[in-house]
Design a protein around this motif. Structure first.
Motif, PDB file in Angstrom:
ATOM      1  N   ARG A   8       0.943  -1.250  -0.111  1.00 16.32           N
ATOM      2  CA  ARG A   8       0.130   0.185  -0.090  1.00 16.32           C
ATOM      3  C   ARG A   8       0.964   1.386  -0.033  1.00 16.32           C
ATOM      4  O   ARG A   8       1.943   1.198   0.589  1.00 16.32           O
ATOM      5  CB  ARG A   8      -0.780  -0.016   1.040  1.00 16.32           C
ATOM      6  CG  ARG A   8      -1.834   1.294   1.087  1.00 16.32           C
ATOM      7  CD  ARG A   8      -2.826   1.295   2.238  1.00 16.32           C
ATOM      8  NE  ARG A   8      -3.560   2.661   2.464  1.00 16.32           N
ATOM      9  CZ  ARG A   8      -4.249   3.076   3.506  1.00 16.32           C
ATOM     10  NH1 ARG A   8      -3.876   2.551   4.621  1.00 16.32           N
ATOM     11  NH2 ARG A   8      -4.744   4.285   3.399  1.00 16.32           N
ATOM     12  N   CYS A  59       0.891   6.287  -5.232  1.00 19.14           N
ATOM     13  CA  CYS A  59       1.230   4.694  -5.620  1.00 19.14           C
ATOM     14  C   CYS A  59       2.474   4.789  -6.359  1.00 19.14           C
ATOM     15  O   CYS A  59       3.522   4.073  -6.225  1.00 19.14           O
ATOM     16  CB  CYS A  59      -0.012   3.907  -6.058  1.00 19.14           C
ATOM     17  SG  CYS A  59      -1.082   3.388  -4.860  1.00 19.14           S
ATOM     18  N   HIS A 149      -4.096   0.411  -3.103  1.00 19.09           N
ATOM     19  CA  HIS A 149      -4.704   1.201  -2.157  1.00 19.09           C
ATOM     20  C   HIS A 149      -5.381   0.305  -1.264  1.00 19.09           C
ATOM     21  O   HIS A 149      -5.527  -1.037  -1.581  1.00 19.09           O
ATOM     22  CB  HIS A 149      -5.894   1.964  -2.957  1.00 19.09           C
ATOM     23  CG  HIS A 149      -4.972   3.095  -4.005  1.00 19.09           C
ATOM     24  ND1 HIS A 149      -4.698   4.070  -3.779  1.00 19.09           N
ATOM     25  CD2 HIS A 149      -4.898   2.755  -5.149  1.00 19.09           C
ATOM     26  CE1 HIS A 149      -4.201   4.739  -5.053  1.00 19.09           C
ATOM     27  NE2 HIS A 149      -4.219   3.746  -5.868  1.00 19.09           N
ATOM     28  N   GLY A 150      -5.589   0.611  -0.089  1.00 20.77           N
ATOM     29  CA  GLY A 150      -6.117  -0.110   1.093  1.00 20.77           C
ATOM     30  C   GLY A 150      -7.223  -0.910   0.708  1.00 20.77           C
ATOM     31  O   GLY A 150      -7.105  -2.254   0.753  1.00 20.77           O
ATOM     32  N   GLY A 231      -8.859   2.666   3.628  1.00 22.13           N
ATOM     33  CA  GLY A 231      -7.568   2.032   4.100  1.00 22.13           C
ATOM     34  C   GLY A 231      -7.235   2.782   5.475  1.00 22.13           C
ATOM     35  O   GLY A 231      -6.529   2.042   6.238  1.00 22.13           O
TER      36      GLY A 231
END
Length: 236
Positions: A8, A59, A149-150, A231
Protein backbone atom coordinates in the motif's frame (compact mmCIF):
# COMPACT_ATOMS: atom_id res chain seq x y z
CA UNK A 1 4.50 -20.73 -7.73
CA UNK A 2 4.04 -17.03 -8.45
CA UNK A 3 4.74 -14.72 -5.51
CA UNK A 4 2.91 -11.41 -5.30
CA UNK A 5 4.03 -8.61 -3.00
CA UNK A 6 1.19 -6.18 -2.34
CA UNK A 7 2.29 -2.79 -1.07
CA UNK A 8 0.00 0.00 0.00
CA UNK A 9 1.22 3.53 -0.74
CA UNK A 10 2.68 5.61 2.08
CA UNK A 11 0.86 8.27 4.04
CA UNK A 12 -0.44 11.44 2.41
CA UNK A 13 -1.76 14.57 4.07
CA UNK A 14 -5.30 13.29 3.43
CA UNK A 15 -4.88 9.70 4.61
CA UNK A 16 -7.23 8.78 7.44
CA UNK A 17 -9.31 11.96 7.42
CA UNK A 18 -10.39 12.50 3.81
CA UNK A 19 -11.39 9.89 1.25
CA UNK A 20 -8.92 10.90 -1.45
CA UNK A 21 -10.02 8.35 -4.04
CA UNK A 22 -9.03 9.48 -7.53
CA UNK A 23 -8.35 13.10 -6.48
CA UNK A 24 -5.42 14.18 -8.70
CA UNK A 25 -2.14 15.44 -7.29
CA UNK A 26 -2.30 13.68 -3.91
CA UNK A 27 1.35 12.89 -3.21
CA UNK A 28 3.14 11.36 -0.25
CA UNK A 29 3.61 13.42 2.88
CA UNK A 30 7.02 13.78 4.51
CA UNK A 31 6.18 10.89 6.82
CA UNK A 32 4.92 8.89 3.83
CA UNK A 33 8.19 9.38 1.98
CA UNK A 34 10.08 8.15 5.04
CA UNK A 35 7.81 5.11 5.23
CA UNK A 36 8.38 4.10 1.63
CA UNK A 37 12.14 4.60 1.87
CA UNK A 38 12.16 2.29 4.88
CA UNK A 39 10.09 -0.25 2.96
CA UNK A 40 12.35 0.01 -0.08
CA UNK A 41 15.32 -0.64 2.19
CA UNK A 42 13.72 -3.80 3.55
CA UNK A 43 13.08 -5.04 0.01
CA UNK A 44 16.40 -3.96 -1.51
CA UNK A 45 17.97 -7.43 -1.62
CA UNK A 46 14.83 -9.16 -2.84
CA UNK A 47 14.92 -9.92 -6.59
CA UNK A 48 11.80 -8.72 -8.39
CA UNK A 49 10.66 -9.60 -11.89
CA UNK A 50 8.27 -6.66 -12.20
CA UNK A 51 6.96 -3.65 -10.29
CA UNK A 52 3.39 -2.61 -11.09
CA UNK A 53 1.54 0.44 -9.80
CA UNK A 54 -1.83 2.07 -9.65
CA UNK A 55 -1.78 5.18 -11.85
CA UNK A 56 -2.30 7.50 -8.89
CA UNK A 57 0.63 9.65 -7.83
CA UNK A 58 0.94 8.35 -4.26
CA UNK A 59 1.31 4.79 -5.53
CA UNK A 60 3.70 5.69 -8.33
CA UNK A 61 5.93 7.53 -5.84
CA UNK A 62 5.92 4.45 -3.60
CA UNK A 63 6.66 2.07 -6.47
CA UNK A 64 9.46 4.30 -7.79
CA UNK A 65 11.13 4.23 -4.37
CA UNK A 66 11.19 0.43 -4.52
CA UNK A 67 12.38 0.47 -8.14
CA UNK A 68 15.28 2.85 -7.47
CA UNK A 69 18.59 1.09 -8.07
CA UNK A 70 16.95 -1.78 -9.94
CA UNK A 71 16.98 -2.43 -13.67
CA UNK A 72 13.20 -2.22 -13.75
CA UNK A 73 10.68 0.33 -14.96
CA UNK A 74 7.43 0.72 -13.06
CA UNK A 75 4.49 -0.54 -15.11
CA UNK A 76 1.12 1.16 -14.57
CA UNK A 77 -2.11 -0.84 -14.52
CA UNK A 78 -5.34 1.08 -13.97
CA UNK A 79 -7.02 -2.06 -12.66
CA UNK A 80 -4.98 -1.61 -9.46
CA UNK A 81 -6.28 1.95 -9.12
CA UNK A 82 -8.28 3.20 -6.17
CA UNK A 83 -11.98 2.45 -5.77
CA UNK A 84 -14.11 4.81 -7.83
CA UNK A 85 -15.77 6.49 -4.85
CA UNK A 86 -17.74 8.87 -7.05
CA UNK A 87 -19.49 11.58 -5.04
CA UNK A 88 -17.72 10.42 -1.88
CA UNK A 89 -14.34 11.45 -3.31
CA UNK A 90 -12.69 14.27 -1.39
CA UNK A 91 -15.16 14.20 1.49
CA UNK A 92 -14.25 13.89 5.15
CA UNK A 93 -14.73 10.43 6.61
CA UNK A 94 -16.49 11.80 9.66
CA UNK A 95 -19.14 13.28 7.37
CA UNK A 96 -19.44 10.13 5.26
CA UNK A 97 -20.07 8.07 8.43
CA UNK A 98 -23.43 9.83 8.70
CA UNK A 99 -24.53 8.58 5.27
CA UNK A 100 -26.82 5.49 5.13
CA UNK A 101 -24.39 3.92 2.62
CA UNK A 102 -21.66 3.89 5.30
CA UNK A 103 -23.43 1.07 7.17
CA UNK A 104 -23.75 -0.91 3.93
CA UNK A 105 -20.02 -0.49 3.27
CA UNK A 106 -19.30 -1.74 6.78
CA UNK A 107 -21.72 -4.67 7.03
CA UNK A 108 -22.63 -5.70 3.46
CA UNK A 109 -19.88 -4.36 1.19
CA UNK A 110 -20.79 -6.71 -1.67
CA UNK A 111 -23.95 -4.59 -2.08
CA UNK A 112 -22.18 -1.22 -1.79
CA UNK A 113 -22.12 0.97 -4.90
CA UNK A 114 -20.86 4.54 -4.60
CA UNK A 115 -23.05 7.24 -6.18
CA UNK A 116 -21.44 8.33 -9.42
CA UNK A 117 -18.69 5.75 -8.92
CA UNK A 118 -18.26 1.98 -8.89
CA UNK A 119 -19.28 -0.87 -6.63
CA UNK A 120 -16.88 -2.64 -4.30
CA UNK A 121 -17.73 -5.89 -6.10
CA UNK A 122 -16.68 -4.39 -9.44
CA UNK A 123 -13.45 -3.16 -7.87
CA UNK A 124 -12.64 -6.63 -6.56
CA UNK A 125 -13.40 -8.20 -9.93
CA UNK A 126 -11.02 -5.92 -11.86
CA UNK A 127 -8.25 -6.14 -9.25
CA UNK A 128 -8.32 -9.94 -9.01
CA UNK A 129 -8.47 -10.19 -12.81
CA UNK A 130 -5.36 -8.00 -12.99
CA UNK A 131 -3.51 -10.26 -10.54
CA UNK A 132 -4.39 -13.33 -12.58
CA UNK A 133 -3.28 -11.63 -15.79
CA UNK A 134 0.08 -10.63 -14.30
CA UNK A 135 0.58 -14.10 -12.81
CA UNK A 136 0.05 -15.64 -16.24
CA UNK A 137 2.24 -13.05 -17.98
CA UNK A 138 5.20 -13.36 -15.61
CA UNK A 139 5.07 -17.10 -15.00
CA UNK A 140 5.03 -19.47 -12.09
CA UNK A 141 8.54 -18.67 -10.86
CA UNK A 142 8.06 -14.90 -10.81
CA UNK A 143 8.24 -12.61 -7.80
CA UNK A 144 6.62 -9.26 -8.46
CA UNK A 145 5.33 -6.24 -6.58
CA UNK A 146 2.07 -4.34 -6.98
CA UNK A 147 1.57 -0.96 -5.29
CA UNK A 148 -2.10 -0.20 -4.74
CA UNK A 149 -4.65 1.11 -2.23
CA UNK A 150 -6.12 -0.11 1.04
CA UNK A 151 -9.52 -1.35 -0.10
CA UNK A 152 -8.07 -2.85 -3.29
CA UNK A 153 -5.44 -4.80 -1.36
CA UNK A 154 -8.04 -6.00 1.14
CA UNK A 155 -10.24 -7.23 -1.72
CA UNK A 156 -7.35 -9.17 -3.29
CA UNK A 157 -6.48 -10.73 0.07
CA UNK A 158 -10.11 -11.70 0.69
CA UNK A 159 -10.14 -13.51 -2.65
CA UNK A 160 -6.89 -15.31 -1.81
CA UNK A 161 -8.30 -16.40 1.56
CA UNK A 162 -11.51 -17.64 -0.05
CA UNK A 163 -13.58 -15.08 1.85
CA UNK A 164 -16.80 -13.55 0.59
CA UNK A 165 -16.41 -9.84 -0.11
CA UNK A 166 -18.71 -9.17 2.85
CA UNK A 167 -15.82 -10.32 5.07
CA UNK A 168 -13.14 -8.11 3.54
CA UNK A 169 -13.56 -5.40 6.18
CA UNK A 170 -11.96 -7.82 8.65
CA UNK A 171 -8.64 -7.30 6.82
CA UNK A 172 -6.27 -4.38 7.40
CA UNK A 173 -3.76 -2.81 5.00
CA UNK A 174 -1.85 0.03 6.64
CA UNK A 175 0.12 2.69 4.72
CA UNK A 176 3.43 1.32 3.37
CA UNK A 177 2.50 -2.17 4.55
CA UNK A 178 3.58 -5.37 2.82
CA UNK A 179 1.29 -8.32 2.13
CA UNK A 180 2.61 -11.43 0.38
CA UNK A 181 0.52 -14.01 -1.48
CA UNK A 182 1.93 -17.12 -3.14
CA UNK A 183 -0.19 -18.51 -5.95
CA UNK A 184 0.05 -22.26 -6.62
CA UNK A 185 -1.90 -24.39 -9.14
CA UNK A 186 -4.28 -25.56 -6.39
CA UNK A 187 -4.71 -22.54 -4.12
CA UNK A 188 -3.14 -19.25 -2.98
CA UNK A 189 -1.27 -19.03 0.32
CA UNK A 190 -1.19 -15.76 2.28
CA UNK A 191 2.41 -15.69 3.51
CA UNK A 192 2.48 -12.30 5.18
CA UNK A 193 -0.18 -9.67 5.80
CA UNK A 194 -0.05 -5.97 6.78
CA UNK A 195 3.65 -6.21 7.62
CA UNK A 196 4.99 -2.78 8.57
CA UNK A 197 8.37 -3.85 9.91
CA UNK A 198 9.86 -4.89 13.20
CA UNK A 199 7.92 -2.61 15.55
CA UNK A 200 5.24 -4.07 17.80
CA UNK A 201 3.38 -0.82 18.54
CA UNK A 202 0.82 -1.46 15.81
CA UNK A 203 -0.56 -4.51 17.64
CA UNK A 204 -1.88 -2.26 20.41
CA UNK A 205 -5.14 -0.30 20.03
CA UNK A 206 -4.88 3.45 19.61
CA UNK A 207 -7.27 6.31 19.01
CA UNK A 208 -7.06 5.68 15.26
CA UNK A 209 -7.52 1.90 15.52
CA UNK A 210 -10.79 0.31 14.41
CA UNK A 211 -11.77 -2.93 16.12
CA UNK A 212 -13.83 -3.07 19.30
CA UNK A 213 -17.38 -2.38 20.46
CA UNK A 214 -20.26 -1.77 18.09
CA UNK A 215 -22.15 1.52 17.97
CA UNK A 216 -25.65 0.30 18.81
CA UNK A 217 -27.42 3.65 18.64
CA UNK A 218 -26.83 4.21 14.90
CA UNK A 219 -25.80 7.76 15.61
CA UNK A 220 -23.71 8.19 12.48
CA UNK A 221 -20.35 8.23 14.23
CA UNK A 222 -17.21 6.32 13.28
CA UNK A 223 -16.87 3.64 15.95
CA UNK A 224 -14.15 1.24 17.03
CA UNK A 225 -15.79 -1.58 15.06
CA UNK A 226 -15.95 0.36 11.77
CA UNK A 227 -13.44 -0.64 9.10
CA UNK A 228 -11.25 2.15 7.72
CA UNK A 229 -12.92 3.02 4.41
CA UNK A 230 -10.15 3.83 1.97
CA UNK A 231 -7.61 2.08 4.18
CA UNK A 232 -7.07 4.55 7.03
CA UNK A 233 -3.86 6.06 8.33
CA UNK A 234 -2.65 2.99 10.20
CA UNK A 235 -1.34 2.87 13.75
CA UNK A 236 2.39 3.42 13.28
Amino acid sequence: MTTLLLVRHGLTDLTGSVLAGWTPGVSLSERGRTQVEELAGRLRDLPLDAIVSSPLERCRETAEAVARGRDLRVAVDERFGEVGYGEWTGQRLEDLAKEPLWRVVQTHPSAAAFPGGESLAAMQHRAVAAVRDWNARLGEKAVYLVCSHGDVIKAIVADALGLHLDQFQRITADPASLTVIRYTPLRPFVIRMNDVGGEMRNILPSESTNGGSVDQDGGGNITESDAAVGGGAGTT
